[in-house]
Design a protein around this motif. Structure first.
Motif, PDB file in Angstrom:
ATOM      1  N   GLN A  21       0.764  -1.132   0.175  1.00 28.18           N
ATOM      2  CA  GLN A  21       0.259   0.524  -0.102  1.00 28.18           C
ATOM      3  C   GLN A  21       1.078   0.767   0.209  1.00 28.18           C
ATOM      4  OE1 GLN A  21      -2.735   0.385   3.284  1.00 28.18           O
ATOM      5  NE2 GLN A  21      -3.801   1.774   1.620  1.00 28.18           N
ATOM      6  N   ALA A  22       2.211   1.065   0.543  1.00 25.91           N
ATOM      7  CA  ALA A  22       3.093   2.026   1.281  1.00 25.91           C
ATOM      8  C   ALA A  22       3.260   2.738  -0.414  1.00 25.91           C
ATOM      9  CB  ALA A  22       3.812   2.208   1.338  1.00 25.91           C
ATOM     10  N   LEU A  23       3.863   1.694  -1.295  1.00 27.79           N
ATOM     11  CA  LEU A  23       4.534   1.902  -2.723  1.00 27.79           C
ATOM     12  C   LEU A  23       3.076   2.539  -4.182  1.00 27.79           C
ATOM     13  CD1 LEU A  23       6.494   1.775  -4.973  1.00 27.79           C
ATOM     14  CD2 LEU A  23       6.173  -1.383  -4.694  1.00 27.79           C
ATOM     15  N   ALA A  24       1.924   1.463  -3.527  1.00 32.85           N
ATOM     16  CA  ALA A  24       0.455   2.050  -4.301  1.00 32.85           C
ATOM     17  C   ALA A  24       0.827   3.388  -4.018  1.00 32.85           C
ATOM     18  CB  ALA A  24      -0.918   1.284  -3.993  1.00 32.85           C
ATOM     19  N   VAL A  25       0.609   3.869  -3.169  1.00 33.80           N
ATOM     20  CA  VAL A  25      -0.162   5.744  -2.610  1.00 33.80           C
ATOM     21  C   VAL A  25       1.740   5.975  -3.459  1.00 33.80           C
ATOM     22  CG1 VAL A  25      -0.213   7.434  -0.553  1.00 33.80           C
ATOM     23  CG2 VAL A  25      -1.391   5.011  -0.716  1.00 33.80           C
ATOM     24  N   THR A  53       0.635  -4.685  -5.298  1.00 33.59           N
ATOM     25  CA  THR A  53      -0.318  -5.479  -5.486  1.00 33.59           C
ATOM     26  C   THR A  53      -0.133  -6.686  -4.109  1.00 33.59           C
ATOM     27  OG1 THR A  53      -0.194  -7.502  -6.758  1.00 33.59           O
ATOM     28  CG2 THR A  53      -1.786  -4.725  -7.704  1.00 33.59           C
ATOM     29  N   GLY A  54       1.084  -6.547  -3.307  1.00 34.18           N
ATOM     30  CA  GLY A  54       1.362  -6.991  -2.712  1.00 34.18           C
ATOM     31  C   GLY A  54       2.207  -8.876  -3.009  1.00 34.18           C
ATOM     32  N   SER A  55       1.703  -8.901  -3.907  1.00 36.64           N
ATOM     33  CA  SER A  55       1.763 -10.810  -4.530  1.00 36.64           C
ATOM     34  C   SER A  55       3.017 -10.884  -4.571  1.00 36.64           C
ATOM     35  CB  SER A  55       1.318 -10.825  -6.081  1.00 36.64           C
ATOM     36  OG  SER A  55       1.511  -9.624  -7.122  1.00 36.64           O
ATOM     37  N   ALA A  56       3.782  -9.376  -4.845  1.00 36.72           N
ATOM     38  CA  ALA A  56       5.458  -9.923  -4.328  1.00 36.72           C
ATOM     39  C   ALA A  56       5.514  -9.013  -3.822  1.00 36.72           C
ATOM     40  CB  ALA A  56       6.233  -9.551  -6.131  1.00 36.72           C
ATOM     41  N   PRO A  57       6.574  -9.730  -3.000  1.00 40.49           N
ATOM     42  CA  PRO A  57       7.596  -9.143  -1.807  1.00 40.49           C
ATOM     43  C   PRO A  57       8.954  -8.178  -2.610  1.00 40.49           C
ATOM     44  CG  PRO A  57       8.713 -11.162  -1.959  1.00 40.49           C
ATOM     45  CD  PRO A  57       7.517 -11.223  -3.008  1.00 40.49           C
ATOM     46  N   ILE A  58       8.878  -7.108  -1.830  1.00 38.24           N
ATOM     47  CA  ILE A  58       9.825  -5.938  -1.895  1.00 38.24           C
ATOM     48  C   ILE A  58      10.957  -5.925  -1.732  1.00 38.24           C
ATOM     49  CG2 ILE A  58      10.228  -3.197  -2.567  1.00 38.24           C
ATOM     50  CD1 ILE A  58       7.209  -2.455  -1.375  1.00 38.24           C
ATOM     51  N   PRO A  59      11.697  -5.864  -2.283  1.00 38.69           N
ATOM     52  CA  PRO A  59      13.227  -6.398  -1.980  1.00 38.69           C
ATOM     53  C   PRO A  59      13.902  -5.669  -1.084  1.00 38.69           C
ATOM     54  CG  PRO A  59      13.039  -7.350  -3.700  1.00 38.69           C
ATOM     55  CD  PRO A  59      11.953  -6.308  -3.286  1.00 38.69           C
ATOM     56  N   HIS A  60      14.656  -5.518  -0.359  1.00 40.07           N
ATOM     57  CA  HIS A  60      14.824  -4.225   0.915  1.00 40.07           C
ATOM     58  C   HIS A  60      15.794  -3.257   0.065  1.00 40.07           C
ATOM     59  CE1 HIS A  60      16.813  -1.608   3.824  1.00 40.07           C
ATOM     60  NE2 HIS A  60      17.964  -2.606   3.626  1.00 40.07           N
ATOM     61  N   ARG A  61      17.015  -4.165  -1.481  1.00 43.69           N
ATOM     62  CA  ARG A  61      17.850  -3.258  -2.144  1.00 43.69           C
ATOM     63  C   ARG A  61      16.634  -2.094  -3.158  1.00 43.69           C
ATOM     64  NH1 ARG A  61      16.976  -8.178  -4.228  1.00 43.69           N
ATOM     65  NH2 ARG A  61      17.220  -8.542  -5.948  1.00 43.69           N
ATOM     66  N   LEU A  62      15.507  -2.799  -3.189  1.00 38.93           N
ATOM     67  CA  LEU A  62      14.710  -1.410  -3.893  1.00 38.93           C
ATOM     68  C   LEU A  62      14.361  -0.745  -3.315  1.00 38.93           C
ATOM     69  CD1 LEU A  62      12.904  -3.993  -6.516  1.00 38.93           C
ATOM     70  CD2 LEU A  62      15.366  -2.520  -6.891  1.00 38.93           C
ATOM     71  N   ILE A  63      14.052  -0.621  -2.430  1.00 36.83           N
ATOM     72  CA  ILE A  63      13.854   0.601  -1.865  1.00 36.83           C
ATOM     73  C   ILE A  63      14.459   2.053  -2.387  1.00 36.83           C
ATOM     74  CG2 ILE A  63      13.076   1.618   0.837  1.00 36.83           C
ATOM     75  CD1 ILE A  63      11.881  -0.905   0.182  1.00 36.83           C
ATOM     76  N   PRO A  65      15.701   2.494  -4.622  1.00 35.60           N
ATOM     77  CA  PRO A  65      15.677   3.548  -5.594  1.00 35.60           C
ATOM     78  C   PRO A  65      13.940   3.556  -6.106  1.00 35.60           C
ATOM     79  CG  PRO A  65      17.491   1.716  -5.696  1.00 35.60           C
ATOM     80  CD  PRO A  65      16.893   1.734  -4.439  1.00 35.60           C
ATOM     81  N   LEU A  66      13.036   2.939  -5.558  1.00 31.62           N
ATOM     82  CA  LEU A  66      11.679   3.019  -5.361  1.00 31.62           C
ATOM     83  C   LEU A  66      11.267   4.578  -5.107  1.00 31.62           C
ATOM     84  CD1 LEU A  66       9.936  -0.024  -4.311  1.00 31.62           C
ATOM     85  CD2 LEU A  66       9.765   0.517  -7.036  1.00 31.62           C
ATOM     86  N   CYS A  67      12.191   5.147  -4.117  1.00 31.73           N
ATOM     87  CA  CYS A  67      11.933   6.117  -3.172  1.00 31.73           C
ATOM     88  C   CYS A  67      12.432   7.189  -3.883  1.00 31.73           C
ATOM     89  CB  CYS A  67      12.129   6.059  -1.641  1.00 31.73           C
ATOM     90  SG  CYS A  67      11.881   5.356  -0.155  1.00 31.73           S
ATOM     91  N   ALA A  68      13.535   7.119  -4.831  1.00 33.55           N
ATOM     92  CA  ALA A  68      13.823   7.719  -5.529  1.00 33.55           C
ATOM     93  C   ALA A  68      12.791   8.130  -7.090  1.00 33.55           C
ATOM     94  CB  ALA A  68      15.001   7.479  -6.235  1.00 33.55           C
ATOM     95  N   THR A  72       8.986  10.602  -3.154  1.00 33.40           N
ATOM     96  CA  THR A  72       8.665  10.101  -1.437  1.00 33.40           C
ATOM     97  C   THR A  72       9.343   9.001  -1.368  1.00 33.40           C
ATOM     98  OG1 THR A  72       6.808   9.826  -0.182  1.00 33.40           O
ATOM     99  CG2 THR A  72       6.353   9.037  -2.215  1.00 33.40           C
ATOM    100  N   ASN A  73       9.422   9.432   0.299  1.00 31.64           N
ATOM    101  CA  ASN A  73       9.987   8.355   1.453  1.00 31.64           C
ATOM    102  C   ASN A  73       9.190   7.657   2.102  1.00 31.64           C
ATOM    103  OD1 ASN A  73      13.041   8.648   0.824  1.00 31.64           O
ATOM    104  ND2 ASN A  73      13.051  11.112   2.210  1.00 31.64           N
ATOM    105  N   LEU A  74       7.738   7.855   1.322  1.00 33.75           N
ATOM    106  CA  LEU A  74       6.382   6.676   2.290  1.00 33.75           C
ATOM    107  C   LEU A  74       7.050   5.370   2.918  1.00 33.75           C
ATOM    108  CD1 LEU A  74       4.431   6.925   3.357  1.00 33.75           C
ATOM    109  CD2 LEU A  74       3.020   6.708   1.238  1.00 33.75           C
ATOM    110  N   LEU A  75       8.091   4.909   1.335  1.00 34.49           N
ATOM    111  CA  LEU A  75       7.846   3.375   1.580  1.00 34.49           C
ATOM    112  C   LEU A  75       8.811   3.030   3.027  1.00 34.49           C
ATOM    113  CD1 LEU A  75       7.168   0.160   0.543  1.00 34.49           C
ATOM    114  CD2 LEU A  75       8.796   1.277  -1.230  1.00 34.49           C
ATOM    115  N   ARG A  76       9.947   3.522   2.257  1.00 31.54           N
ATOM    116  CA  ARG A  76      11.339   3.867   4.055  1.00 31.54           C
ATOM    117  C   ARG A  76      10.306   3.804   4.851  1.00 31.54           C
ATOM    118  NH1 ARG A  76      14.966   7.168   1.175  1.00 31.54           N
ATOM    119  NH2 ARG A  76      16.499   4.977   0.786  1.00 31.54           N
ATOM    120  N   GLN A  77       9.872   5.654   5.192  1.00 28.11           N
ATOM    121  CA  GLN A  77       9.274   5.829   6.394  1.00 28.11           C
ATOM    122  C   GLN A  77       7.522   4.335   6.924  1.00 28.11           C
ATOM    123  OE1 GLN A  77       7.712   9.572   4.224  1.00 28.11           O
ATOM    124  NE2 GLN A  77       7.762  10.040   6.631  1.00 28.11           N
TER     125      GLN A  77
END
Length: 102
Positions: A21-25, A53-63, A65-68, A72-77
């Motif tokens: 949900q953090a990623l989707a938002v 959608t949550g059907s695949a985990p979000i690897p720590h190494r992509l946090i 790059p996804l925020c960039a 937004t840092n929402l996922l990291r926060q």
């Protein structure tokens, strides 16, 4: 050059229920297309879709790059908040063990 990702308001972070949900938002708030986010992180559109959608985990190494990519840092926060809350529950659990042992 891109701006550094901005922190989301704490009120929003507290309402997020999952990493997905953090990623989707984050994607929706920035008005980003999945293709753009996928290109930014070097992954496929379908993979980004599965992560949001949550059907695949979000690897720590992509946090990072996804925020960039989303700006937004929402996922990291969200993840930081979950780690902090998990730590509190460990303290409470251990304190309860100490009380029962006394």
């Amino acid at each position: 050059m891109h701006k550094a990702p901005a922190n989301a308001p704490a009120k929003v972070v507290r309402q997020i229920e999952s990493e997905a949900q953090a990623l989707a938002v984050s994607i929706a708030a920035g008005g980003h297309k999945l293709d753009y986010v996928a290109a930014c992180i070097g992954r496929s559109r379908s993979y980004v879709s599965r992560m949001q959608t949550g059907s695949a985990p979000i690897p720590h190494r992509l946090i990072g790059p996804l925020c960039a990519a989303t700006g937004t840092n929402l996922l990291r926060q969200y993840l930081d908040l979950q780690r902090a809350l998990d730590g509190v529950s460990d303290v409470q659990r251990l304190a309860a063990l100490m009380r029962t042992a006394a």
